[in-house]
Design a protein around this motif. Structure first.
Motif: not given
Length: 255
Positions: A118-132, A157-165
């Protein structure tokens, strides 16, 4: 004509990188192959591995001949990303280049090629959905929509509290348990980094997982279907109920 199109494209890319982290949706994937200096991501910001990770760096390098240090670029980038909260700054990539003694461009080439960096900020918990395809057929788009709606963000996008993306990934080999998501957990730095699979999810269940993470709880990994054990069918196995009978001898042609 070409110069005008190139100028327009560069303007679009600059606009994306100039957005605040809460606004940036990285809507143009090609923008990820560019770097524009920003206050929190420029080569003048000092960056180095911390003391514990320097030990890990030495351990990683020990697996490669001294004249093939550059082969360690992927595990070192991964370690840098874990230390930096889930994303790589240009300074972090420059630090990796210094360790393996290559020109920085050789590290940039790798970091821009693999989508897990990742070359941009992500959340403390970065949630990745499989799209295959298997996950998409089983409802992964509804899974992503539920997450984005619940968190009030767009993809990447990252949530305002920085917790999730929320992002998208390609197949992780759990097609039998589709749909699935993974959670990259950066809450404890590189020392406590985890990357867990959550399978057989539903829109309701992924929201429950998010709220468990928000409370500091650890959701159970693997299948979220209580009627399944790992990848087995609902209700238990109907075949392969005992160990198979071995051949009478190892040389089948002589039996």
């Amino acid at each position: 004509m070409f110069a005008r199109l190139a100028s327009k494209r560069l303007l679009e890319i600059r606009q994306i990188f100039n957005q605040s982290p809460s606004q940036s949706s990285r809507s143009l994937s090609t923008a990820l192959n560019y770097h524009l200096n920003s206050p929190d991501n420029n080569p003048d910001i000092p960056w180095d591995f911390n003391a514990k990770n320097k030990e890990k760096v030495r351990e990683i390098l020990s697996h490669y001949p001294s004249n093939y240090k550059q082969s360690a670029v992927i595990p070192l980038l991964d370690l840098a990303q874990q230390q930096h909260g889930g994303w790589l700054t240009v300074s972090a990539m420059n630090a990796v280049a210094k360790v393996i003694e290559v020109a920085p461009i050789r590290v940039y080439e790798v970091a821009t090629f693999y989508s897990m960096f990742n070359r941009a900020k992500v959340g403390t918990y970065h949630l990745l959905v499989c799209g295959t395809s298997p996950c998409m057929i089983r409802g992964s788009r509804e899974i992503e929509d539920a997450l984005l709606k619940h968190l009030g963000v767009q993809r990447n996008e990252v949530t305002k509290d920085g917790l999730f993306s929320v992002g998208e990934m390609e197949c992780m080999g759990c097609c039998v348990n589709a749909p699935m998501i993974t959670v990259a957990d950066y809450s404890n730095g590189s020392e406590g980094y985890t990357y867990n699979y959550y399978e057989d999810v539903t829109p309701k269940r992924v929201v429950e997982i998010v709220e468990m993470l928000r409370r500091g709880e650890k959701p159970p990994k693997g299948t979220q279907n209580p009627n399944r054990i790992m990848s087995g069918p609902e209700g238990g196995n109907t075949t392969l109920l005992s160990n198979p009978t071995p051949p009478p001898c190892r040389d089948l042609d002589a039996c």
